[in-house]
Structure formats: structure tokens, C-alpha cells
Design a protein around this motif. Structure first.
Motif, PDB file in Angstrom:
ATOM      1  N   THR A  56       0.978  -1.444   0.132  1.00 54.15           N
ATOM      2  CA  THR A  56      -0.228   0.086   0.600  1.00 54.15           C
ATOM      3  C   THR A  56       1.289   1.149   0.017  1.00 54.15           C
ATOM      4  N   GLU A  57       2.039   0.953   0.748  1.00 48.86           N
ATOM      5  CA  GLU A  57       2.662   2.179   1.057  1.00 48.86           C
ATOM      6  C   GLU A  57       3.508   2.377  -0.425  1.00 48.86           C
ATOM      7  N   GLN A  58       3.701   1.362  -1.260  1.00 40.16           N
ATOM      8  CA  GLN A  58       4.356   1.652  -2.561  1.00 40.16           C
ATOM      9  C   GLN A  58       3.604   2.316  -3.215  1.00 40.16           C
ATOM     10  N   ARG A  59       2.144   1.921  -3.386  1.00 33.42           N
ATOM     11  CA  ARG A  59       1.216   1.858  -4.232  1.00 33.42           C
ATOM     12  C   ARG A  59       1.649   3.577  -3.372  1.00 33.42           C
ATOM     13  N   LYS A  60       1.491   3.967  -2.658  1.00 31.04           N
ATOM     14  CA  LYS A  60       1.181   5.504  -2.161  1.00 31.04           C
ATOM     15  C   LYS A  60       2.256   6.420  -2.925  1.00 31.04           C
TER      16      LYS A  60
END
Length: 83
Positions: A56-60
Motif C-alpha cells: 500500500t505504501e509503495q502504491r501511494k
């Protein structure tokens, strides 16, 4: 004559008690395996949750990069301060 020497006293087999002990041992073994499996599942669930958070952090971060139009500088070692 009340002579009871013919009776197999203290020589009789008891199958009931040995069967019950075997079942108890089997139940104990199964319980231990179940507890071990539950610990593994809990551990794997935690790892999966961590992985989801990282994804999720990488997508953000990718969305931010896309919105800004240019990628931010990559800091290879976060412990080092820029010179």
C-alpha cells in the motif's frame, strides 16, 4: 477348601487401560500439532499484513510520483544525511 491358587491373580491383562493411554497420547500429540500450526498461521498472518502495508505504501509513493510528474531523489541509505 478355599484354595484360590488356580486364579490368575496379578497376571491378568488389562486392555482397556492401555487403549485409553494410547488414545490420550494420540490426543496430546494432535493437540501439540494443532498449537504449533496455530502459531505458524498467526505468524504468517502477521507477515501477510506487513506485506500488504508495504505494498500500500509503495502504491501511494507511485501515485505521488505520477502526480508530481518527476520522481523524487532516491535516498539509498536513510541513515546518511545529504551533504
Amino acid at each position: 477348601e478355599r484354595n484360590l491358587d488356580w486364579f490368575p491373580r496379578m497376571r491378568a491383562m488389562s486392555l482397556v487401560s492401555s487403549d485409553a493411554e494410547g488414545e490420550q497420547n494420540e490426543l496430546r500429540n494432535l493437540q501439540e500439532k494443532l498449537e504449533s500450526t496455530m502459531k505458524l498461521v498467526t505468524n504468517l498472518s502477521g507477515q501477510l499484513s506487513e506485506l500488504k502495508d508495504q505494498m500500500t505504501e509503495q502504491r501511494k509513493q507511485k501515485q505521488r510520483i505520477g502526480l508530481l510528474g518527476h520522481p523524487p531523489p532516491v535516498n539509498v541509505n536513510p541513515q546518511q544525511q545529504p551533504a
